[in-house]
Scaffold this active site. Structure first.
Site, short mmCIF file in Angstrom:
data_model
loop_
_atom_site.label_atom_id
_atom_site.label_comp_id
_atom_site.label_asym_id
_atom_site.label_seq_id
_atom_site.Cartn_x
_atom_site.Cartn_y
_atom_site.Cartn_z
N CYS A 13 0.87 -1.18 0.00
CA CYS A 13 0.00 0.00 0.00
C CYS A 13 0.91 1.23 0.00
O CYS A 13 2.10 1.12 -0.30
CB CYS A 13 -0.98 -0.02 1.18
SG CYS A 13 -0.25 0.14 2.82
N ASN A 16 2.44 1.45 4.29
CA ASN A 16 2.70 0.18 4.96
C ASN A 16 2.39 0.24 6.46
O ASN A 16 3.07 -0.34 7.27
CB ASN A 16 4.15 -0.28 4.71
CG ASN A 16 4.44 -1.71 5.12
OD1 ASN A 16 5.53 -2.00 5.58
ND2 ASN A 16 3.50 -2.62 4.95
N CYS A 18 -1.39 0.52 7.30
CA CYS A 18 -2.81 0.16 7.43
C CYS A 18 -3.16 -1.08 6.61
O CYS A 18 -3.30 -2.17 7.13
CB CYS A 18 -3.72 1.33 7.02
SG CYS A 18 -3.62 2.78 8.09
N ARG A 19 -3.30 -0.90 5.31
CA ARG A 19 -3.82 -1.97 4.45
C ARG A 19 -2.85 -3.13 4.25
O ARG A 19 -3.23 -4.29 4.43
CB ARG A 19 -4.24 -1.39 3.10
CG ARG A 19 -5.36 -0.40 3.23
CD ARG A 19 -5.64 0.33 1.93
NE ARG A 19 -4.53 1.22 1.60
CZ ARG A 19 -4.39 1.86 0.45
NH1 ARG A 19 -5.29 1.69 -0.51
NH2 ARG A 19 -3.38 2.67 0.23
N SER A 20 -1.62 -2.84 3.85
CA SER A 20 -0.71 -3.96 3.55
C SER A 20 -0.29 -4.75 4.79
O SER A 20 -0.21 -5.98 4.72
CB SER A 20 0.50 -3.49 2.73
OG SER A 20 1.23 -2.49 3.39
N ASP A 130 -8.17 3.26 1.36
CA ASP A 130 -7.27 3.64 2.45
C ASP A 130 -8.12 4.19 3.60
O ASP A 130 -8.77 5.21 3.46
CB ASP A 130 -6.29 4.70 1.97
CG ASP A 130 -5.18 4.97 2.97
OD1 ASP A 130 -5.29 4.53 4.13
OD2 ASP A 130 -4.19 5.62 2.58
#
Length: 167
Positions: A13, A16, A18-20, A130
């Site tokens: 993301c 690095n 939140c999402r990934s 995001d």
């Protein structure tokens, strides 16, 4: 002596945090639950250097922990050109990050970065949004999406693994 993994998966993301890392934690647990951790290497990274060395966002960590996913040992890092060469799956959370990864990729690997949500086609959304600037519900939504895409990814990888004993 452990054998080297047959598959390497990288989630990417922007920062690095939140999402990934959420995807890394969810997928790691799925892989461990299936006993495939020696066959599949899992990591995450960001396209930007905003948060290098920082732990995941506390909101991501809290939502993940409530569902049984551990993220406290993860630290943000920036993706490298070498990552694109090394990992079998380079999975971006959105189109913007996929485009950055394709620019970074060496010739011959420009198409390797893919959208993670392609493994959850039934979800009907191509990108993981995001949640950083939103409320708590955004982190729940991201986790829902990541769980579904992770299940689809594991199904594909299991088909492609050469030797592991699959239950």
């Amino acid at each position: 002596m452990p054998s080297s993994p047959q598959m390497r998966v990288l989630f990417v993301c922007m920062g690095n945090i939140c999402r990934s890392p959420t995807a890394e934690a969810v997928f790691r647990k799925l892989v461990q639950d299936e006993g495939l951790e020696t066959h599949i290497e899992i990591d995450s990274a960001g396209t930007h250097a905003y948060h290098i060395g920082n732990p995941p966002d506390t909101r991501s960590t809290a939502v993940a922990l409530r569902r049984g996913y551990e993220m406290d040992v993860l630290r943000a890092r920036q993706v490298t050109r070498s990552d694109i060469e090394t990992f079998d799956y380079v999975l971006a959370m959105d189109r913007d990050n996929a485009a950055i990864l394709r620019q970074l990729a060496p010739e011959g690997l420009k198409e390797k970065p893919q959208l993670f949500m392609r493994f959850a086609a039934d979800y009907g959304i191509a990108e993981v949004p995001d949640p950083y600037y939103g409320g708590a519900q955004g982190f729940e939504q991201v986790l829902d999406m990541v769980e579904q895409a992770s299940a689809g990814l594991l199904t594909e990888i299991r088909r492609n693994l050469v030797a592991p004993r699959i239950r």
